[in-house]
Design a protein around this motif. Structure first.
Motif, PDB file in Angstrom:
ATOM      1  N   THR A 128       2.790  -4.941  -0.499  1.00 37.30           N
ATOM      2  CA  THR A 128       2.264  -3.224  -1.445  1.00 37.30           C
ATOM      3  C   THR A 128       1.423  -3.024   0.024  1.00 37.30           C
ATOM      4  O   THR A 128       0.676  -3.635   0.522  1.00 37.30           O
ATOM      5  CB  THR A 128       1.818  -2.671  -2.174  1.00 37.30           C
ATOM      6  OG1 THR A 128       0.635  -3.248  -2.625  1.00 37.30           O
ATOM      7  CG2 THR A 128       2.753  -4.224  -3.646  1.00 37.30           C
ATOM      8  N   VAL A 129       1.321  -1.685   0.093  1.00 40.99           N
ATOM      9  CA  VAL A 129       0.807  -0.910   1.001  1.00 40.99           C
ATOM     10  C   VAL A 129      -0.239  -0.943   1.091  1.00 40.99           C
ATOM     11  O   VAL A 129      -1.447  -0.711   2.447  1.00 40.99           O
ATOM     12  CB  VAL A 129       1.130   0.618   1.393  1.00 40.99           C
ATOM     13  CG1 VAL A 129       3.299   0.863   1.735  1.00 40.99           C
ATOM     14  CG2 VAL A 129       1.344   1.305   0.061  1.00 40.99           C
ATOM     15  N   GLN A 130      -0.635  -1.089  -0.569  1.00 41.09           N
ATOM     16  CA  GLN A 130      -2.354  -1.174  -0.702  1.00 41.09           C
ATOM     17  C   GLN A 130      -2.734  -2.734   0.005  1.00 41.09           C
ATOM     18  O   GLN A 130      -4.507  -2.969  -0.258  1.00 41.09           O
ATOM     19  CB  GLN A 130      -2.840  -1.111  -1.923  1.00 41.09           C
ATOM     20  CG  GLN A 130      -2.249   0.784  -1.843  1.00 41.09           C
ATOM     21  CD  GLN A 130      -1.126   0.587  -2.381  1.00 41.09           C
ATOM     22  OE1 GLN A 130      -0.256  -0.305  -2.912  1.00 41.09           O
ATOM     23  NE2 GLN A 130      -0.600   1.666  -3.875  1.00 41.09           N
ATOM     24  N   ASP A 131      -2.119  -3.192   0.068  1.00 43.12           N
ATOM     25  CA  ASP A 131      -2.372  -4.109   0.632  1.00 43.12           C
ATOM     26  C   ASP A 131      -3.087  -4.909   1.348  1.00 43.12           C
ATOM     27  O   ASP A 131      -1.908  -5.537   2.359  1.00 43.12           O
ATOM     28  CB  ASP A 131      -1.387  -6.021   0.462  1.00 43.12           C
ATOM     29  CG  ASP A 131      -1.626  -5.603  -1.152  1.00 43.12           C
ATOM     30  OD1 ASP A 131      -2.342  -5.588  -2.391  1.00 43.12           O
ATOM     31  OD2 ASP A 131      -0.003  -6.303  -1.855  1.00 43.12           O
ATOM     32  N   ILE A 132      -3.789  -4.443   2.302  1.00 50.69           N
ATOM     33  CA  ILE A 132      -4.435  -4.464   3.515  1.00 50.69           C
ATOM     34  C   ILE A 132      -5.898  -4.288   3.466  1.00 50.69           C
ATOM     35  O   ILE A 132      -6.461  -3.755   2.907  1.00 50.69           O
ATOM     36  CB  ILE A 132      -3.705  -3.133   4.603  1.00 50.69           C
ATOM     37  CG1 ILE A 132      -4.338  -3.410   6.317  1.00 50.69           C
ATOM     38  CG2 ILE A 132      -4.032  -1.902   3.891  1.00 50.69           C
ATOM     39  CD1 ILE A 132      -3.484  -2.674   6.925  1.00 50.69           C
TER      40      ILE A 132
END
Ligand code: GDP
Length: 290
Positions: free
Chosen positions: A272-276
């Protein structure tokens, strides 16, 4: 670094030095052997592991521990400093207007990383835009558009065009209001001449402030050729390692760092986009040794 962050067997070996005021060659050999085992298991290249081992051995035996330092703390400090030297500092990413281009093979995680980075910049108060120039992989446009939507960032692409350079040029114009432009490029299954020619043209058009090489954490020895090729053609300023939520620890990417004389910028830890995460030497070292 706290000792708890080291792998348990390395911690155990270091603990056998507890109470010793002098350290023998055998003691250092034991510690180095543990580190070698962990790093090789994490896919770190053999020659990098050997260089690190030599430095640790030499320093541990030759440097005088500062007064009052136990043999164990002396070795621990040297091990830590050498590991930090191996993984490097985090790539500088200024929070200002900039263009970042992503390079890498198909499936490495470029499109996902572009959206994640855009999300990261938006959380820092900047206004990012993702420009999708991948006309090669079917579905790349839809995937990028959906992820940009989830990240709630501006997006530009053209599903009807087969000209990545034109998309890049028009994308920069269409998103001129944004202050961080993240340009996703097409990959290929392997390093092919047309891939290199294409990314060189895109690079010449967008004139990025930095180019990041996106690598799957599971990459082993393949990292060297990719790093060399992309660095020669567009210049690599930093590395993003993806899929660190899997079993791979990403040690192979250190070869790319070494090869390009760059550093690690971001870590991908999920779909997901937050997994950074921004790369941090300490936590990456714990991951490598853990
Ligand atoms: P590209 O061809 O380089 O653009 O690669 P994609 O961004 O399409 O990623 C390829 C696959 O890897 C997709 O299924 C992504 O969801 C997945 N992926 C990318 N980054 C990560 C990550 O950090 N963790 C996991 N688990 N999957 C990832």
């Amino acid at each position: 670094m706290v000792l708890d962050d080291l792998g348990s067997s390395l911690r155990g070996t270091l603990d056998t030095l507890r109470g010793k005021s002098r350290i023998s060659e055998e003691d250092v050999d034991e510690v180095v052997k543990e580190i070698q085992r962990s790093l090789l298991q994490a896919d770190v290249d053999v020659s990098l592991v050997m260089d690190l081992s030599d430095s640790i051995k030499e320093r541990a035996l030759e440097e005088e521990p500062p007064g009052g330092t136990s043999a164990r703390d002396h070795v621990l400090r040297i091990v830590y400093e050498e590991l930090v030297g191996l993984v490097g500092d985090s790539t500088t990413i200024p929070l200002e207007e900039q263009t970042i281009m992503l390079a890498g093979l198909q499936g490495s995680g470029k499109t996902t990383t572009a959206a994640k980075m855009a999300w990261w910049f938006s959380k820092k108060g900047l206004r990012p835009a993702v420009i999708q120039t991948d006309t090669f992989r079917p579905g790349a446009y839809d995937q990028a558009e959906q992820m940009a939507e989830r990240a709630e960032v501006e997006f530009y692409g053209d599903p009807d065009s087969d000209d990545p350079v034109q998309i890049a040029r028009e994308g920069l114009e269409a998103t001129a209001d944004a202050d961080v432009h993240i340009v996703d490029t097409a990959g290929r299954h392997a390093l092919e001449d047309d891939l290199i020619a294409e990314i060189e043209e895109i690079e010449a058009t967008v004139d990025p402030d930095r180019s990041l090489l996106v690598l799957d954490a599971a990459i082993g020895q393949g990292a060297k050729d990719q790093a060399q090729q992309f660095d020669e053609s567009v210049g690599i300023d930093g590395v993003a390692i993806t899929k660190l939520d899997g079993t791979a620890k990403g040690g192979g990417a250190l070869t790319a760092v070494d090869e390009t004389g760059s550093t690690i910028a971001f870590l991908g830890t999920g779909e997901t986009v937050q997994d950074i995460e921004r790369f941090e030497p300490d936590s990456f070292i714990s991951r490598l040794l853990g």
